[in-house]
Design a protein around this motif. Structure first.
Motif, PDB file in Angstrom:
ATOM      1  N   UNK A   1      17.288   2.973  39.479  1.00 41.57           N
ATOM      2  CA  UNK A   1      17.565   4.154  38.856  1.00 41.57           C
ATOM      3  C   UNK A   1      18.864   4.305  37.944  1.00 41.57           C
ATOM      4  N   UNK A   2      19.739   3.037  37.946  1.00 39.35           N
ATOM      5  CA  UNK A   2      20.699   2.996  37.093  1.00 39.35           C
ATOM      6  C   UNK A   2      20.464   2.745  35.612  1.00 39.35           C
ATOM      7  N   UNK A   3      18.969   2.253  35.590  1.00 42.01           N
ATOM      8  CA  UNK A   3      18.960   1.916  34.250  1.00 42.01           C
ATOM      9  C   UNK A   3      17.670   2.642  33.922  1.00 42.01           C
TER      10      UNK A   3
ATOM     11  N   UNK B   1      11.012   5.830  50.454  1.00 38.89           N
ATOM     12  CA  UNK B   1      11.878   4.830  49.937  1.00 38.89           C
ATOM     13  C   UNK B   1      11.183   3.521  49.013  1.00 38.89           C
ATOM     14  N   UNK B   2      11.997   3.180  48.097  1.00 35.35           N
ATOM     15  CA  UNK B   2      11.465   2.322  47.014  1.00 35.35           C
ATOM     16  C   UNK B   2      11.748   0.993  47.041  1.00 35.35           C
ATOM     17  N   UNK B   3      12.679   0.614  48.332  1.00 32.86           N
ATOM     18  CA  UNK B   3      13.212  -0.692  48.432  1.00 32.86           C
ATOM     19  C   UNK B   3      12.094  -1.881  48.938  1.00 32.86           C
ATOM     20  N   UNK B   4      12.006  -2.972  48.390  1.00 29.71           N
ATOM     21  CA  UNK B   4      11.094  -4.046  48.936  1.00 29.71           C
ATOM     22  C   UNK B   4      11.823  -4.840  50.192  1.00 29.71           C
ATOM     23  N   UNK B   5      10.939  -4.745  51.296  1.00 30.82           N
ATOM     24  CA  UNK B   5      11.613  -5.215  52.453  1.00 30.82           C
ATOM     25  C   UNK B   5      11.438  -6.934  52.241  1.00 30.82           C
ATOM     26  N   UNK B   6      12.224  -7.820  52.933  1.00 28.76           N
ATOM     27  CA  UNK B   6      12.257  -8.955  52.878  1.00 28.76           C
ATOM     28  C   UNK B   6      10.992  -9.693  53.657  1.00 28.76           C
TER      29      UNK B   6
END
Length: 284
Positions: free
Chosen positions: A55-57, A219-224
């Motif tokens: 999102x920052x980019x 959510x858009x985070x990739x889990x470990x």
């Protein structure tokens, strides 16, 4: 005009009507798929498919959404398919009370027509809050298992009913137990209906957004790893499609996601058909 001429005209008229309806249905389907690919494929890049959003980019990536979709499809089918097939086998082969069977069939048909957003609300209250799973892929998969269960049960049950009674009588007459007869004769003979139910269920899962908004989140985070993925929330491709089209009005990305959805559905259906063909060949 004699009777035979009228009957021939009536028959040819009905055939023409059937052909016209078939042509219109196939034409609309081809036009819809073609338009989605026409609008989506030019914006489908490796960077879009292989990265997550930053999102920052102002960077757009849908890899987390693809993974979340696959996670939910896998767990939902893993839960719903054995339960649905087992329920259909029990009602077709074991249950004797016609009132009970009729009540279950009516309940499954009613559940199949309930709007998915109702399932989402129930899933959020029961799985996410009451059981403490929170907004996560696990809550979403459990909710979707309930959503597709009526489809799996009804398609499997109707397929089991098409197996001739002589198959059952012949197997039992040769000394087979009832479960052995079901496992070796009935289920292999009705594999087409089971696969059809599975394909319909996967299509419902992949295309669902309302129920998953309440239970799986955005959510858009990739889990470990896989375990942590099911414990955290995440948006599927259909949820991402809704967000980009409705909230951001970014239709280029939305059509690209729609193209990915179609490709994913075709791939899953093709793999299912391949497994069906192998099962049929094994049981011959």
């Amino acid at each position: 005009m004699n009777h035979n001429t009228k009957r021939n005209l009536y028959t040819h008229g009905l055939k023409a009507l059937v052909y016209l309806c078939t042509t219109l249905t196939v034409g609309i389907l081809v036009l819809l798929i073609g338009y989605i690919f026409y609008r989506g494929l030019p914006h489908l890049t490796w960077d879009l498919l292989s990265t997550g959003p930053i999102h920052s980019q102002d960077h757009i990536g849908i890899l987390p959404n693809i993974l979340n979709t696959l996670y939910i499809v896998f767990l939902t089918v893993l839960i719903a398919l054995p339960i649905g097939v087992g329920a259909a086998v029990y009602m077709t082969e074991y249950a004797k009370n016609r009132r009970f069977i009729g009540a279950v069939e009516f309940a499954t048909e009613t559940l199949a027509g309930i709007p998915s957003i109702i399932y989402g609300l129930v899933g959020m209250l029961f799985f996410a809050r009451q059981l403490g799973f929170k907004v996560s892929l696990l809550s979403g998969a459990l909710t979707m298992a309930i959503v597709i269960l009526p489809t799996v049960v009804r398609t499997t049950q109707e397929s089991l009913k098409t197996v001739p009674l002589s198959y059952r009588e012949g197997a039992l007459g040769l000394g087979s137990t009832k479960w052995h007869m079901i496992r070796t004769i009935i289920l292999p003979s009705s594999i087409d209906g089971i696969v059809t139910g599975c394909i319909l269920a996967v299509g419902r899962i992949v295309g669902e957004s309302a129920a998953l908004l309440f239970t799986a989140g955005m959510g858009t985070a990739i889990a470990k790893d896989v375990i942590s993925a099911y414990q955290s929330g995440g948006g599927t491709l259909s949820v991402a499609l809704y967000m980009y089209a409705s909230e951001r009005a970014d239709f280029d990305v939305a059509f690209a996601i729609a193209a990915v959805l179609l490709i994913l559905v075709f791939a899953i259906n093709g793999a299912t058909k391949l497994a069906q063909a192998k099962l049929k060949k094994k049981n011959q």
